[in-house]
Design an enzyme around this catalytic site. Structure first.
Site, PDB file in Angstrom:
ATOM      1  N   ARG A   1       1.134  -1.970  -0.370  1.00 43.62           N
ATOM      2  CA  ARG A   1       0.774  -3.178  -1.119  1.00 43.62           C
ATOM      3  C   ARG A   1       1.884  -4.212  -1.031  1.00 43.62           C
ATOM      4  O   ARG A   1       3.060  -3.878  -1.149  1.00 43.62           O
ATOM      5  CB  ARG A   1       0.499  -2.825  -2.586  1.00 43.62           C
ATOM      6  CG  ARG A   1      -0.674  -1.873  -2.710  1.00 43.62           C
ATOM      7  CD  ARG A   1      -1.094  -1.636  -4.138  1.00 43.62           C
ATOM      8  NE  ARG A   1      -2.157  -0.629  -4.146  1.00 43.62           N
ATOM      9  CZ  ARG A   1      -2.714  -0.124  -5.242  1.00 43.62           C
ATOM     10  NH1 ARG A   1      -2.306  -0.550  -6.434  1.00 43.62           N
ATOM     11  NH2 ARG A   1      -3.664   0.779  -5.156  1.00 43.62           N
TER      12      ARG A   1
ATOM     13  N   ARG B   1       7.298   0.411  -8.620  1.00 41.77           N
ATOM     14  CA  ARG B   1       6.480  -0.550  -7.881  1.00 41.77           C
ATOM     15  C   ARG B   1       7.116  -0.804  -6.523  1.00 41.77           C
ATOM     16  O   ARG B   1       8.065  -1.572  -6.410  1.00 41.77           O
ATOM     17  CB  ARG B   1       6.378  -1.860  -8.676  1.00 41.77           C
ATOM     18  CG  ARG B   1       5.339  -2.839  -8.150  1.00 41.77           C
ATOM     19  CD  ARG B   1       5.263  -4.080  -9.028  1.00 41.77           C
ATOM     20  NE  ARG B   1       4.857  -3.764 -10.384  1.00 41.77           N
ATOM     21  CZ  ARG B   1       3.589  -3.606 -10.774  1.00 41.77           C
ATOM     22  NH1 ARG B   1       2.615  -3.781  -9.912  1.00 41.77           N
ATOM     23  NH2 ARG B   1       3.310  -3.309 -12.016  1.00 41.77           N
TER      24      ARG B   1
ATOM     25  N   GLU C   1       1.148   3.193 -16.417  1.00 45.50           N
ATOM     26  CA  GLU C   1      -0.034   3.594 -15.655  1.00 45.50           C
ATOM     27  C   GLU C   1       0.325   4.582 -14.542  1.00 45.50           C
ATOM     28  O   GLU C   1       1.247   4.359 -13.766  1.00 45.50           O
ATOM     29  CB  GLU C   1      -0.681   2.351 -15.046  1.00 45.50           C
ATOM     30  CG  GLU C   1      -1.878   2.691 -14.168  1.00 45.50           C
ATOM     31  CD  GLU C   1      -2.441   1.473 -13.436  1.00 45.50           C
ATOM     32  OE1 GLU C   1      -2.144   0.333 -13.853  1.00 45.50           O
ATOM     33  OE2 GLU C   1      -3.167   1.678 -12.450  1.00 45.50           O
TER      34      GLU C   1
ATOM     35  N   SER D   1      -5.892   5.246 -12.416  1.00 45.48           N
ATOM     36  CA  SER D   1      -6.909   4.292 -12.833  1.00 45.48           C
ATOM     37  C   SER D   1      -8.236   4.834 -12.337  1.00 45.48           C
ATOM     38  O   SER D   1      -8.399   5.076 -11.145  1.00 45.48           O
ATOM     39  CB  SER D   1      -6.598   2.934 -12.194  1.00 45.48           C
ATOM     40  OG  SER D   1      -7.348   1.919 -12.798  1.00 45.48           O
TER      41      SER D   1
ATOM     42  N   ARG E   1       4.921   7.813  -8.975  1.00 46.56           N
ATOM     43  CA  ARG E   1       5.083   7.686 -10.422  1.00 46.56           C
ATOM     44  C   ARG E   1       5.068   9.054 -11.104  1.00 46.56           C
ATOM     45  O   ARG E   1       5.723   9.243 -12.129  1.00 46.56           O
ATOM     46  CB  ARG E   1       3.989   6.773 -10.995  1.00 46.56           C
ATOM     47  CG  ARG E   1       4.200   5.321 -10.566  1.00 46.56           C
ATOM     48  CD  ARG E   1       3.238   4.364 -11.225  1.00 46.56           C
ATOM     49  NE  ARG E   1       3.492   2.998 -10.772  1.00 46.56           N
ATOM     50  CZ  ARG E   1       2.844   1.922 -11.212  1.00 46.56           C
ATOM     51  NH1 ARG E   1       1.887   2.052 -12.128  1.00 46.56           N
ATOM     52  NH2 ARG E   1       3.143   0.722 -10.760  1.00 46.56           N
TER      53      ARG E   1
END
Length: 423
Positions: A260, A275, A347, A350, A389
């Site tokens: 990403r 991130r 998070e 999801s 994560r």
RNA sequence: GGAGAGAUGGCUGAGCGGUUGAAAGCGGCGGUCUUGAAAACCGUUGAAGGGGGCGACUCCUUCCCAGGGUUCGAAUCCCUGUCUCUCCGCCA
């Protein structure tokens, strides 16, 4: 893409209200104008084509014993008009298509209205944030202490937001991946290993294009995109397919690297591996019959939660509010894991139900004896879990005063019996 | 990278430039027969979009890998691209 049916007069009021919850204001005048324009041109085109076909057929009957040059000329004239009509039809269709592609999925009725992630509703909290009798360190510090997380070399070779794992931490990372995949396979998912480079069509199919082009890495020369999630290749396996009813549900688990650009995240989470541009994720994807969609979302959530339960990490589940839900999703649960260093939940998964939104873009259907025509399937996916994560969560939650890491019980077999990570 | 072959309906596989949306077989569905099943026999069976009818339905357009071209007319002829297969080269 939504079912055009929802824009018909009987339903449009509800549709407008639903979309407004997301903050999307539907331009009804423009929409009906686009629809009418396309319809009118299309009818005109079809009449001309019909004419041409009729006359051509007549020529075939008469050509052996009659002079047909008048008929030929007539067709030539029709073709000239057809040419211009055709380009108008194409332009009108494209305009309508572009308009449709820009409209987000309708929200499920159970989704509550809210302005931002601050309004997400906590559904449940499992476990309790660990109480440390010392000042907990963050994963960056712990990773350096253990010589397991190396940012400086990653920056040297690839730039910011990249990371190198090494030694026991790399091994722990690998243990997490294997543990997650095995656990999901035991619960009925089929393991897949898929390409991480995909064609544009695939990105359109699951909705990453055309709206979110800035978020992805794209190989211009080869017209291929690096996947932002395994959702893209896995879900697109059923693109342009008509499945038989007994093939459903399809349940897949795929471990991939994900890429990403994080274009809109400058300055956000710059420290550590929360991130990064390249990360690893174990993804769950389901292709199901429409009537099963809602139940399958709940069980998908349970399957993702199961990993955290087994790792004995404290977490909570939130239901996303209307303005925080992704463009393609009709309902989304996030799972958030507790991170001691930030003293907050972050998070880690999801889980979304897309209804027919992706299926319509992909033309992914199944044949049911109850319907004459093939029906669109429902698609769902959820992280099970984000590996990087998860690694951060394990390191931070299982840290000891001396900076060593206790290996979670379920990972010990995957660590070949190792119970603690020390420098 | 070089040489060649190919791409047709759920599948296999035919297809002279003119009722070919497409033969045949398999599969699927419905029926006859049977106590039931199988076999046999008969029938039926692609998709998308649009028009009309309350409706069972009906009409039109498009689709034989994709995009161009030739032609009054293309699954069929020509060009380009994509993909698959075989052989050679190179390489993990």
């Amino acid at each position: 893409m939504n079912d055009p049916q929802i824009f018909h007069p009987q339903q449009i009021e509800d549709t407008v209200i639903n979309l407004a919850k997301r903050g999307y204001i539907l331009d009804r005048n423009l929409l009906s104008e686009l629809i009418e324009r396309k319809k009118k041109l299309q009818i005109e085109e079809e009449i001309l084509q019909n004419n041409r076909n009729q006359i051509s057929k007549e020529i075939s009957f008469k050509i052996k014993d009659t002079d047909v040059s008048d008929l030929k000329n007539h067709v030539i004239q029709i073709n000239q008009r057809l040419e211009s009509i055709k380009s108008e039809v194409e332009a009108a269709s494209k305009a309508l298509e572009a308009f449709y592609l820009d409209i987000p999925n309708l929200l499920h009725h159970s989704v509550h209205v809210g302005e931002s992630d601050a309004d997400n509703a906590v559904i449940k909290t499992v476990g309790h944030p660990k109480v440390f009798n010392f000042e907990p360190k963050d994963h960056v510090e712990l990773g350096q202490h253990l010589n397991g997380i190396n940012f400086s070399d990653a920056v040297k070779i690839s730039g910011s937001r990249f990371v190198i794992l090494q030694g026991q931490i790399a091994k722990l990372n690998r243990a997490l991946i294997s543990f997650m995949i095995d656990t999901h396979v035991n619960r009925g998912y089929t393991e897949l290993n898929v390409p991480v480079l995909v064609k544009k069509e695939a990105m359109y199919g699951t909705g990453q294009l055309p709206k979110f082009a800035d978020d992805q890495f794209m190989l211009e020369r080869d017209q291929l995109s690096l996947i932002p999630t395994a959702e893209v290749p896995v879900t697109n396996m059923v693109r342009d397919e008509i499945l038989s009813e007994d093939e459903l549900p399809k349940k897949y688990v795929a471990y991939t690297s994900c890429f990403r650009r994080e274009a809109g995240a400058y300055g956000k989470d710059t420290r550590g591996m929360i991130r990064v541009h390249q990360f690893e994720k174990v993804e769950l994807v389901k292709i199901v019959k429409p009537e099963m969609g809602e139940d399958e979302l709940e069980s998908l959530l349970t399957d993702a939660e199961n990993i955290l339960r087994l790792l004995e990490l404290p977490y909570r589940v939130v239901s996303l509010c209307s303005k925080d839900i992704g463009f393609c999703s009709q309902k989304t649960y996030d799972i958030e894991v507790f991170l001691p260093s930030q003293n907050t939940y972050r998070e880690i998964s999801s889980c979304s139900h897309f209804g027919t939104f992706q299926a319509r873009r992909m033309q992914a259907r199944y044949r049911s004896p109850h319907y004459k025509k093939p029906q669109l399937v429902h698609t769902l996916n959820g992280s099970g879990l984000a590996v990087g994560r998860s690694l951060v969560a394990v390191i931070e939650n299982y840290q000891q005063p001396d900076g060593s890491i206790i290996v979670p019980e379920v990972l010990i077999p995957y660590m070949h019996g190792q119970k603690i990570i020390t420098p």
